[in-house]
Motif scaffolding. Structure first.
Motif: not given
Length: 383
Positions: A324-325, A348, A295, A328, A298-299, A364, A33, A360, A302
Motif C-alpha cells: 500500500n505504501y 504519504p 521512502m 502510494y 520504509v518499504v 504503521f 517516519l 497511513v 515492511c
C-alpha cells in the motif's frame, strides 16, 4: 490488604509489560517516519509562500496526532488485532456505503464524510482494514486450503465489495490501488500464479468495455496522458507545468523557497498531488532521489517485518501494508512525471491532507504491532 496488594502487583506487572513492548519498538523506524514528515513540513512551508499557514502547521499537528495513534496501536496485542480485523472491515464497508448516501461532494466526486470538524475519506481507511481482514482470513490456512478455489471466494468478495463502492464515488485511482493491495496479500498467502493470470486476462478483456463507462474527466485524463500537448491550456495544463518544474530543478535545485513554478502559481495542486514536483524544483534530482531513498527504507522495513514474523498474520499484514505504501509513492511520482495518467493520489507523510496521513500512520501502528509481537503464537495452520 491482600486484595490491594494483588492489585498493586497487577498494575506493576502491566506497567512492566508496556515498558517491555516500548523497548521492542524499532525507534529507528519511528525516527525515519519523523524525518519524512519533516521533509513534508518543509515542502508545505514553501507551498504556503514561506509561512506555516495554511499547510505546514496543520501537517505537523496531524503527524503528531498520528504518531500517538501509531504508538498506541503498536502496543495492542496482535492477537486482539487479528480477532477485530473482520468487524473493523465491516465498519469500513459501512462507511463507504454512508459516503454514497450522505457524503460531501468535492471536485466532482463524493468521497468524504464529515466527522465533527474533520473530513474523513473512508476509501483511504478501507485499504488498511482490507489488508488486516485478508491477513486474518489466510493466517491459519494451509497450502492445500489456499489452493481450493472455494476457499478464495469470500476473500475475493471482500476485495470486490469496497472496490465497487469506491468506483461509485467515483475514485478510479484508489479503487485500482485497493485491488492491487488485495492481490498482493493473495500472492503472499500462496494463491497459485495461474489464478492471477486468469484474473489479469479477464481484466484485459473487460478494459475496452470499462473505458466506455468512464466519466468524461477520466477519459480526458487518459487522452491527456497519451498527448498532453493536445490541450496545453486545459486538460494537459497540469502535467505540462509539472514537467517544466521537474526539469527546471536540474541536478541540485533552485534552492529552498526559490521555486518559480510553485511560487508563481503555475504549478497546480502544489500542496497535495504535485508536492513531489515542488520538491524536485527546489532540491533538484539529488534531493528528489534522497526523499525516494527514505521512502524505500520504509518499504524495506515492511519486508523485514514480513521476514521476521513467526506468524502468518503478521507476515501478510506487513506485505499488504508495505505494498500500500509503495503504491502510494509509485503512483504519485509516476503521475507527476507523466508516466501514468493523473489520478489524485497523495504522497504519504508529505502531501497536505488528514485522511491519508492518519490512515497511513494507523497502518504503521499495525506494522509495529506485528514487529513487537513477532514471536506471538496465533495457532497452527488448518487443513
Amino acid at each position: 490488604m491482600t486484595g490491594a496488594f494483588e492489585r498493586r502487583l497487577l498494575v506493576r506487572d502491566r506497567g512492566a509489560a508496556v515498558l517491555a513492548k516500548l523497548w521492542r519498538i524499532p525507534w529507528g523506524f519511528v525516527l525515519l517516519l519523523c524525518l519524512i514528515a519533516a521533509v513534508g513540513y518543509a515542502a508545505l512551508y514553501s507551498a504556503g509562500g514561506g509561512a506555516p499557514e495554511p499547510y505546514a502547521q496543520k501537517h505537523a499537528i496531524r503527524f503528531g496526532f498520528g504518531l500517538v495513534l501509531m504508538l498506541a496501536v503498536a502496543l495492542v496485542d496482535i492477537r486482539i488485532i487479528a480477532r477485530l480485523a473482520w468487524p473493523a472491515y465491516a465498519g469500513g464497508v459501512a462507511l463507504l456505503a454512508l459516503v454514497l448516501v450522505h457524503g460531501t461532494v468535492g471536485k466532482g466526486a463524493q468521497r468524504w464524510i464529515d466527522v465533527g470538524p474533520l473530513q474523513l475519506q473512508p476509501s483511504e481507511l478501507m485499504k488498511i482494514l482490507l489488508v488486516a481482514a485478508l491477513a486474518a482470513w489466510f493466517r491459519r490456512a494451509s497450502w492445500e486450503r489456499v489452493g481450493n478455489p472455494l476457499f478464495l471466494v469470500p476473500p475475493a468478495l471482500a476485495v470486490a465489495v469496497p472496490v465497487a463502492l469506491i468506483l461509485k464515488q467515483p475514485n478510479l485511482g484508489t479503487a485500482l490501488i485497493t485491488a492491487a493491495v488485495g492481490a498482493a496479500v493473495f500472492w503472499a498467502a500462496g494463491v497459485r500464479w495461474w489464478k492471477f493470470a486468469l484474473g489479469l486476462g479477464a481484466v484485459a478483456l473487460a478494459a475496452p468495455v470499462a473505458y466506455h463507462h468512464l466519466r468524461d474527466y477520466q477519459k480526458a485524463r487518459i487522452q491527456t496522458f497519451l498527448d498532453p500537448e493536445s490541450d496545453p491550456l486545459g486538460a494537459g495544463y497540469n502535467i505540462i507545468q509539472s514537467k517544466i518544474a521537474l526539469g527546471s530543478g536540474g541536478m541540485w535545485g533552485k534552492g529552498f523557497l526559490q521555486g518559480t513554478q510553485g511560487h508563481l502559481n503555475f504549478l497546480p495542486e502544489k500542496q497535495t498531488d504535485f508536492i513531489f514536483t515542488m520538491l524536485a524544483e527546489e532540491f533538484g534530482l539529488v534531493g528528489s532521489l534522497t526523499v525516494l531513498g527514505l521512502m524505500l527504507l520504509v518499504v524495506a522495513f515492511c519486508h523485514l517485518v514480513a521476514l521476521r514474523c513467526r506468524h502468518q498474520f503478521g507476515r501478510l499484514l506487513a506485505v499488504g501494508l508495505g505494498t500500500n505504501y509503495f503504491l502510494y509513492v509509485f503512483v504519485n511520482v509516476a503521475m507527476v512525471t507523466g508516466s501514468i495518467p493523473v489520478g489524485g493520489v497523495p504522497l504519504p507523510l508529505i502531501s497536505h491532507g488528514g485522511s491519508a496521513m492518519l490512515t497511513v500512520m494507523l497502518g504503521f501502528g499495525l506494522l509495529l504491532s506485528a514487529w513487537v509481537h513477532r514471536d506471538a503464537d496465533l495457532g497452527p495452520a488448518r487443513e
